[in-house]
Design a protein around this motif. Structure first.
Motif, PDB file in Angstrom:
ATOM      1  N   ASP A 223       0.716  -1.147   0.024  1.00  0.00           N
ATOM      2  CA  ASP A 223      -0.105  -0.079  -0.002  1.00  0.00           C
ATOM      3  C   ASP A 223       1.121   1.373  -0.015  1.00  0.00           C
ATOM      4  O   ASP A 223       2.089   1.159   0.195  1.00  0.00           O
ATOM      5  CB  ASP A 223      -1.123  -0.005   1.142  1.00  0.00           C
ATOM      6  CG  ASP A 223      -0.534   0.539   2.348  1.00  0.00           C
ATOM      7  OD1 ASP A 223       0.542   0.687   2.649  1.00  0.00           O
ATOM      8  OD2 ASP A 223      -1.353   0.790   3.336  1.00  0.00           O
ATOM      9  N   LYS A 225       1.162   4.828   1.732  1.00  0.00           N
ATOM     10  CA  LYS A 225       0.714   5.484   2.933  1.00  0.00           C
ATOM     11  C   LYS A 225       0.384   7.084   2.888  1.00  0.00           C
ATOM     12  O   LYS A 225      -0.298   7.537   3.488  1.00  0.00           O
ATOM     13  CB  LYS A 225       1.220   5.069   4.203  1.00  0.00           C
ATOM     14  CG  LYS A 225       0.953   3.627   4.576  1.00  0.00           C
ATOM     15  CD  LYS A 225       1.284   3.337   6.010  1.00  0.00           C
ATOM     16  CE  LYS A 225       0.804   2.001   6.209  1.00  0.00           C
ATOM     17  NZ  LYS A 225       1.964   0.853   6.272  1.00  0.00           N
ATOM     18  N   GLY A 237      -4.518   6.831   5.634  1.00  0.00           N
ATOM     19  CA  GLY A 237      -5.205   5.358   5.694  1.00  0.00           C
ATOM     20  C   GLY A 237      -4.946   4.672   4.747  1.00  0.00           C
ATOM     21  O   GLY A 237      -4.635   3.171   4.707  1.00  0.00           O
ATOM     22  N   PHE A 280      -2.995  -9.697   9.512  1.00  0.00           N
ATOM     23  CA  PHE A 280      -2.231  -8.881   8.513  1.00  0.00           C
ATOM     24  C   PHE A 280      -0.924  -8.253   9.113  1.00  0.00           C
ATOM     25  O   PHE A 280      -0.923  -7.724  10.202  1.00  0.00           O
ATOM     26  CB  PHE A 280      -3.041  -7.713   8.406  1.00  0.00           C
ATOM     27  CG  PHE A 280      -2.895  -6.139   7.727  1.00  0.00           C
ATOM     28  CD1 PHE A 280      -1.372  -5.974   7.341  1.00  0.00           C
ATOM     29  CD2 PHE A 280      -3.500  -5.145   7.603  1.00  0.00           C
ATOM     30  CE1 PHE A 280      -0.902  -4.989   6.913  1.00  0.00           C
ATOM     31  CE2 PHE A 280      -3.207  -3.867   7.150  1.00  0.00           C
ATOM     32  CZ  PHE A 280      -1.787  -3.751   6.683  1.00  0.00           C
ATOM     33  N   ASN A 296      -1.709  -6.560  12.316  1.00  0.00           N
ATOM     34  CA  ASN A 296      -3.153  -5.932  12.578  1.00  0.00           C
ATOM     35  C   ASN A 296      -3.794  -7.131  12.405  1.00  0.00           C
ATOM     36  O   ASN A 296      -3.634  -8.422  11.956  1.00  0.00           O
ATOM     37  CB  ASN A 296      -3.560  -5.328  11.435  1.00  0.00           C
ATOM     38  CG  ASN A 296      -2.666  -4.000  11.459  1.00  0.00           C
ATOM     39  OD1 ASN A 296      -2.870  -3.104  12.338  1.00  0.00           O
ATOM     40  ND2 ASN A 296      -1.922  -3.425  10.446  1.00  0.00           N
ATOM     41  N   ARG A 298      -7.143  -7.790  11.395  1.00  0.00           N
ATOM     42  CA  ARG A 298      -8.052  -7.472  10.261  1.00  0.00           C
ATOM     43  C   ARG A 298      -7.399  -7.376   8.863  1.00  0.00           C
ATOM     44  O   ARG A 298      -6.187  -7.406   8.786  1.00  0.00           O
ATOM     45  CB  ARG A 298      -8.792  -6.142  10.784  1.00  0.00           C
ATOM     46  CG  ARG A 298      -7.755  -5.255  10.862  1.00  0.00           C
ATOM     47  CD  ARG A 298      -8.156  -3.840  10.815  1.00  0.00           C
ATOM     48  NE  ARG A 298      -6.924  -3.080  11.296  1.00  0.00           N
ATOM     49  CZ  ARG A 298      -6.238  -2.415  10.210  1.00  0.00           C
ATOM     50  NH1 ARG A 298      -6.392  -2.540   8.865  1.00  0.00           N
ATOM     51  NH2 ARG A 298      -5.136  -1.719  10.541  1.00  0.00           N
ATOM     52  N   GLY A 300      -6.282  -5.322   5.575  1.00  0.00           N
ATOM     53  CA  GLY A 300      -5.958  -3.909   5.445  1.00  0.00           C
ATOM     54  C   GLY A 300      -6.902  -3.130   4.560  1.00  0.00           C
ATOM     55  O   GLY A 300      -7.688  -3.646   3.751  1.00  0.00           O
ATOM     56  N   ASP A 301      -6.859  -1.946   4.421  1.00  0.00           N
ATOM     57  CA  ASP A 301      -7.637  -0.940   3.728  1.00  0.00           C
ATOM     58  C   ASP A 301      -6.799   0.310   3.185  1.00  0.00           C
ATOM     59  O   ASP A 301      -6.106   1.147   3.956  1.00  0.00           O
ATOM     60  CB  ASP A 301      -8.810  -0.517   4.391  1.00  0.00           C
ATOM     61  CG  ASP A 301      -9.839   0.148   3.679  1.00  0.00           C
ATOM     62  OD1 ASP A 301      -9.613   0.228   2.381  1.00  0.00           O
ATOM     63  OD2 ASP A 301     -10.682   0.645   4.057  1.00  0.00           O
ATOM     64  N   PRO A 302      -6.351   0.204   1.957  1.00  0.00           N
ATOM     65  CA  PRO A 302      -7.033  -0.279   0.774  1.00  0.00           C
ATOM     66  C   PRO A 302      -6.462  -1.763   0.369  1.00  0.00           C
ATOM     67  O   PRO A 302      -6.786  -2.156  -0.936  1.00  0.00           O
ATOM     68  CB  PRO A 302      -6.737   0.749  -0.368  1.00  0.00           C
ATOM     69  CG  PRO A 302      -5.481   1.162   0.053  1.00  0.00           C
ATOM     70  CD  PRO A 302      -5.313   1.233   1.538  1.00  0.00           C
ATOM     71  N   GLU A 303      -5.809  -2.490   0.933  1.00  0.00           N
ATOM     72  CA  GLU A 303      -5.226  -3.651   0.304  1.00  0.00           C
ATOM     73  C   GLU A 303      -6.243  -4.591  -0.026  1.00  0.00           C
ATOM     74  O   GLU A 303      -6.260  -5.259  -0.945  1.00  0.00           O
ATOM     75  CB  GLU A 303      -4.137  -4.453   1.381  1.00  0.00           C
ATOM     76  CG  GLU A 303      -2.846  -3.601   1.573  1.00  0.00           C
ATOM     77  CD  GLU A 303      -2.708  -2.545   2.787  1.00  0.00           C
ATOM     78  OE1 GLU A 303      -4.027  -2.334   3.240  1.00  0.00           O
ATOM     79  OE2 GLU A 303      -1.748  -2.595   3.409  1.00  0.00           O
TER      80      GLU A 303
HETATM   81  N1  GLY Z   1      -3.285  -0.089   5.005  1.00  0.00           N
HETATM   82  C1  GLY Z   1      -3.080  -0.148   5.926  1.00  0.00           C
HETATM   83  C2  GLY Z   1      -3.982  -0.575   6.961  1.00  0.00           C
HETATM   84  O1  GLY Z   1      -5.222  -1.048   6.741  1.00  0.00           O
HETATM   85  O2  GLY Z   1      -3.870  -0.398   8.301  1.00  0.00           O
END
Ligand code: GLY
Ligand code: AMP
Length: 431
Positions: A223, A225, A237, A280, A296, A298, A300-303
């Motif tokens: 991603d 950042k 994000g 993650f 993490n 959960r 990832g966002d936007p992964e």
């Molecule tokens: N893209 C990083 C996150 O979701 O923390």
């Protein structure tokens, strides 16, 4: 135990990650009804949005009971860190309903950086050297900083909305920041501060689905950042993602599996942690060797918006494997194609920005791209912006440039006042 042949799903969250999950869940022949709480204008195309806060566990329970929900999928970390898995497990009326996500014990891998670092040390998982400090040990923190070389990495122990990591160029600034953090700059999240060795390399995101003993490694992604091109400016994000990642080749991923994923899953078992969800792993490739930057609990966002479109197998089957300890029976099928996602944000983000701006052009997106909504809401028939990150535009292609060309062509079709996006997503991977 199994899920029924056709499943009613409640998905918690409201971002681009959740739209991607909703899109994939809606494609499953096993999905009967899909509800998203609270969702956004995009998730409303895949299922039914429900006006319900994911951290209001009592309301989530009522909804599950009233709507015959068979499974709850948790997108963001907050309900997990606050204990939604345990809440369901301990309540006789709902304990039969699987929650996709770790128990509170597992969620500490994201909820406490000090816990995560101690976990990695205990299980021999490669990560930066570190020590943790509190107000009482401020002087020792200064002394530890003096033993390190610049730049200095300071991390608030608890959740700080992605802002709790500070990297400083000089010893003086690092000492001042340590004092500020312990004085409450990040509230209680900074009561403990992790100071760690700076690692130099290129980052990627590895995603693992696990039932607590079996695991599957999902497509790897990278991603972007920072807000500015060339990775400059403030942290966001995430402004885009690419999957797969060329440098995360077979050799590198085998090293990741052997030195990080397996010890992590074994560590979870040895520590008696119940984990039925996604891990993650934020990695740094330091001269070909992977080090864990963070866990993490959960996706990832936007992964996720680049990872899920590459998964060809059924996602309800994946959730079933995760929930019932049978992930070994699930056949994960991954497309060899490349996915890119480009995030469109509101002008001014990640600082202050306007909301409620009408969006045009969504009906002109070429079929080779998928627009995942993040911060959107519907006012009458009009989609309006409602957050900093507004859309994640994903395309599949035969190469990074091929997929990017499609994503950028689609991004050009989307029109709203203040639209901003990075034009250099994936470029660093082409050098
Ligand atoms: N893209 C990083 C996150 O979701 O923390
Ligand atoms: P985190 O919230 O832990 O992902 O940290 C945010 C960002 O800070 C990471 O994505 C890295 O770019 C950077 N970072 C964190 N820890 C280190 C480290 N030990 N060395 C170098 N960069 C780091």
């Amino acid at each position: 135990m199994k899920l029924p042949a056709s499943v009613n799903v409640l998905l918690l969250g409201s971002g681009g990650r959740e739209h991607a999950f909703a899109w994939k869940i809606a494609q499953s022949p096993r999905t009967a009804r899909l509800y998203i709480a609270p969702g956004n204008a995009g998730t409303a195309q895949e299922g039914t949005n429900v006006d319900l806060q994911p951290t209001n566990f009592g309301s989530v329970k009522q909804f599950v009971l009233n709507n015959n929900i068979n499974m709850v999928v948790v997108g963001p970390e907050e309900p997990l860190v606050k204990g939604i898995w345990d809440f369901f497990h301990e309540d006789n009326e709902i304990h039969h309903v699987p929650v996709i996500g770790p128990s509170t014990g597992g969620a500490r891998l994201e909820g406490s950086k000090d816990f995560a670092k101690a976990f990695m040390m205990r299980h021999g998982i490669p990560t930066a050297a570190y020590k943790s400090f509190s107000k009482e040990t401020l002087e020792e923190g200064y002394k530890f900083l003096e033993t390190l070389k610049a730049p200095y990495v300071l991390k608030a122990d608890g959740l700080a909305a992605g802002k709790g990591v500070v990297i400083l160029p000089s010893l003086e600034e690092a000492k001042a920041e340590l004092r500020n953090m312990l004085d409450g700059k990040f509230g209680a999240a900074g009561n403990t501060v992790v100071i760690e060795e700076f690692l130099s390399g290129i980052e990627c995101s590895v995603f693992v689905a696990t039932d607590g003993k079996n695991y599957k490694i999902l497509p790897v992604a990278k991603d972007y950042k920072r807000i500015g091109e060339g990775d400059t400016g403030l942290n966001t994000g995430g402004m885009g993602a690419v999957s797969p990642v060329p440098f995360a080749d077979e050799r590198f991923m085998e090293e990741v599996r052997r030195t990080i994923v397996e010890p992590t899953i074994e560590g979870i078992q040895k520590d008696g942690i119940v984990y039925q969800g996604f891990i993650f792993i934020g990695l740094m490739n330091v001269e070909g060797k992977p080090y864990v930057i963070e866990y993490n609990v959960r996706m990832g966002d936007p992964e996720t918006e680049a990872v899920l479109p590459r998964i060809e197998s059924d996602i309800i089957g994946l959730f079933e494997g995760i929930a019932f300890g049978r992930l070994d029976e699930y056949e994960l099928k991954i497309s060899p194609r490349t996915a890119t996602t480009v995030v469109c944000v509101s002008g001014g983000y990640p600082e202050s920005y306007a909301k409620g701006i009408p969006v045009q052009g969504l009906d002109t997106i070429p079929s080779s791209s998928t627009v995942f909504h993040a911060g959107t809401t519907k006012k009458g028939n009009t989609v309006c912006t409602s957050g900093g990150r507004v859309f994640a535009v994903t395309s599949l292609g035969e190469s990074i440039p091929d997929a990017l060309a499609k994503s950028y062509a689609a991004v050009e079709k989307i029109d709203y006042e203040g639209k901003y996006f990075r034009r250099d997503i994936g470029q660093d991977l082409l050098k």
